[in-house]
Design an enzyme around this catalytic site. Structure first.
Site, PDB file in Angstrom:
ATOM      1  N   ILE A 133       0.828  -1.210   0.000  1.00 41.21           N
ATOM      2  CA  ILE A 133       0.000   0.000   0.000  1.00 41.21           C
ATOM      3  C   ILE A 133       0.867   1.267   0.000  1.00 41.21           C
ATOM      4  CG2 ILE A 133      -0.287   0.174   2.541  1.00 41.21           C
ATOM      5  CD1 ILE A 133      -3.102   0.752   0.000  1.00 41.21           C
ATOM      6  N   SER A 182      11.367   1.062   8.034  1.00 39.92           N
ATOM      7  CA  SER A 182      10.937  -0.289   7.664  1.00 39.92           C
ATOM      8  C   SER A 182      12.057  -1.251   8.028  1.00 39.92           C
ATOM      9  CB  SER A 182      10.652  -0.354   6.157  1.00 39.92           C
ATOM     10  OG  SER A 182      10.535  -1.694   5.731  1.00 39.92           O
ATOM     11  N   ARG A 183      11.679  -2.413   8.491  1.00 37.16           N
ATOM     12  CA  ARG A 183      12.723  -3.363   8.883  1.00 37.16           C
ATOM     13  C   ARG A 183      13.557  -3.819   7.686  1.00 37.16           C
ATOM     14  NH1 ARG A 183       9.799  -7.299  13.003  1.00 37.16           N
ATOM     15  NH2 ARG A 183       8.143  -5.903  12.326  1.00 37.16           N
ATOM     16  N   LYS A 241      -6.095   2.872   7.438  1.00 39.95           N
ATOM     17  CA  LYS A 241      -7.285   2.223   7.966  1.00 39.95           C
ATOM     18  C   LYS A 241      -7.022   0.719   8.089  1.00 39.95           C
ATOM     19  CE  LYS A 241      -8.759  -0.265   5.310  1.00 39.95           C
ATOM     20  NZ  LYS A 241      -8.696  -1.241   4.206  1.00 39.95           N
ATOM     21  N   ASP A 294     -11.283  -5.921   6.150  1.00 43.39           N
ATOM     22  CA  ASP A 294     -10.226  -4.988   5.741  1.00 43.39           C
ATOM     23  C   ASP A 294     -10.653  -4.218   4.484  1.00 43.39           C
ATOM     24  OD1 ASP A 294      -7.281  -4.087   6.170  1.00 43.39           O
ATOM     25  OD2 ASP A 294      -7.431  -4.574   4.046  1.00 43.39           O
TER      26      ASP A 294
END
Lengths: 307, 307
Positions: free
Chosen positions: B13, B35-36, B89, B167
């Site tokens: 996303i 971000s990992r 969301k 979702d």
């Protein structure tokens, strides 16, 4: 001034609790009942709420002791007719309908009381006060009872919206949200569903909290023999134990409150105050936790359960 | 003034929507990512949010595009560090944690935006305006998509708190709660759970509403071939159809809006307005409906589902 009140739903909780609480309170007069099948000797009875609302405009308060599933429709009728409304717990089968009732009561200028009877147990004020100045290290709710004893043959508790073991569990959550000095939220939950039922028979909830205490709740509806409604709290300054659903309280092993069951008497006293002040009391936090538990809970299917 | 923004979570996303929306908006500068494993060419990258917050006090806005389960902890860190926060969301994995974030943002005097990207689809204002003066007779949401296509390998959607078919379904609910001229609530729900999963793959929701319209929603994650994100509304004065998730709108068969996908561009424009005004926008009604559906829904167990 004595307030006339109508009681809707004449089931176990009405007979055990509501009727004695109303009849022993000099501020109220039980003026009518509404129930499809049951009635009370010496009290005018109706089988339809519409009928009662039409024929008894003098009755200013409607107390709803019916299951949560139909409660909204009854509450809307009473509020539209300009009556004050008292809701048994849980206040509805959905959060959105509770918010709608709250709005409606506000618009009509009447009192709405979403009751949580366990919050009126004798030890609650002392527990709340004691916790205010302490850091919690461990908080454990243990709510274990026998569904066959407390809900004999009540099929609605197993039906969608009936909440299952959350029906008693929400009492513990209503105490927790009242006595804790801060807000918490569920971060994990495990729900056990009998394979033939739509609501859980047992649940385990874990809560995130600002003290970083280990905080959880165990609800189980399969407890035979002695029944357990305890909250055990370890803090940086001693340990507190609430038992008998909040009637009793001990601190560091010493009994502080040895109460008995005055919850519904206190509840109706509070309703009287609300009506006098045209105020409402609608705190949905116990129900928010239940909905959160459903939404994020792990579901485990177990063996069938029959009454 | 150009606002520096950090994007946390560089998954599908983020790449598909957030990064183009930020980089195409002259009011924002994508100053860091967290971000990992992933990073973006030419943008400073961090593997830890704490690290970014410490080293980049000049970045005033944090946008969280990570799954809902860890979102609360990230949001708390950013809010505590006095940054404005934008939440993908659903805004969290529980309602209680969303209320907590709202309170925290208020206390810190920063902006919190619980985004619902579908509310920023092109046809929403026209749909809302058209419905205002009409009585609804039938309202049907049909949200059918292929989970394998939109969430390839994303195990978190099947884990507790991942919401499953809600979702995408919550997008439809975010449109519904935006365009309807009144509040509604779920009175019945049916949820289909694959036997190996903790969240539903399909759901049917029915809503009580003041128009007494037949109002329902069908969510299904097993739709191969053409994908459907439609809302069909019959009223006393004509019929409206929203399609492509709200990008397109027709009335009585005639096309009124032929939009395309500007949702995330509009979302970041709104975030800019909120930050300029130090305002927050946290409407939890779509999530309340989802929690209500879980709490009162009938659960049906179906065959296992694998990606």
């Amino acid at each position: 001034m004595v307030h006339k009140i109508a009681l809707v739903g004449i089931g176990k909780i009405a007979v055990d609790q509501h009727i004695p609480a109303i009849t022993n309170n000099p501020d109220f007069e039980l003026s009518a009942t509404v129930s499809r099948h049951a009635s009370i000797d010496g009290v005018e009875s109706y089988t339809s709420l519409d009928d009662m609302l039409e024929k008894r405009p003098d009755i200013g308060i409607v107390s709803l002791a019916i299951p949560p599933q139909p409660r909204f429709d009854y509450a809307v009728k009473a509020l539209r007719a300009g009556r004050h409304v008292m809701l048994e717990k849980p206040p509805g089968q959905s959060l959105a309908e509770c918010y709608a009732l709250e709005k409606m009561a506000q618009e009509k200028g009447v009192s709405l009381f979403a009751t949580w009877h366990s919050r009126f147990a004798d030890s609650i004020p002392a527990a709340k006060d004691w916790l205010k100045s302490r850091t919690i290290k461990r908080f454990r709710i243990t709510w274990k009872e026998d569904v066959r004893r407390w809900h004999p043959g009540q099929e609605w508790i197993w039906e969608p919206g009936g909440l299952g073991v959350f029906d008693p569990g929400i009492n513990a959550l209503s105490i927790m949200t009242e006595i804790l000095p801060y807000d918490v939220h569920i971060n994990a939950a495990k729900l056990e569903f009998p394979s033939n039922r739509d609501t859980p028979i047992a649940a385990h909830l874990a809560f995130t909290n600002p003290d970083n205490a280990v905080m959880d709740a165990v609800f189980d509806w399969r407890q035979e023999g002695p029944q357990t409604w305890d909250i055990d709290i370890e803090t940086d300054q001693g340990e507190m134990k609430m038992s008998s659903g909040g009637a009793k309280l001990s601190i560091d092993g010493k009994s502080i409150v040895e109460g008995s069951d005055h919850e519904y008497a206190n509840l109706y006293a509070q309703m009287h105050t609300l009506v006098q002040n045209r105020a409402s009391d609608v705190d949905l936090s116990p129900m928010i936790h239940v909905c959160d538990a459903y939404a994020l809970g792990k579901r485990i299917t177990i063996a069938e359960f029959e009454f």
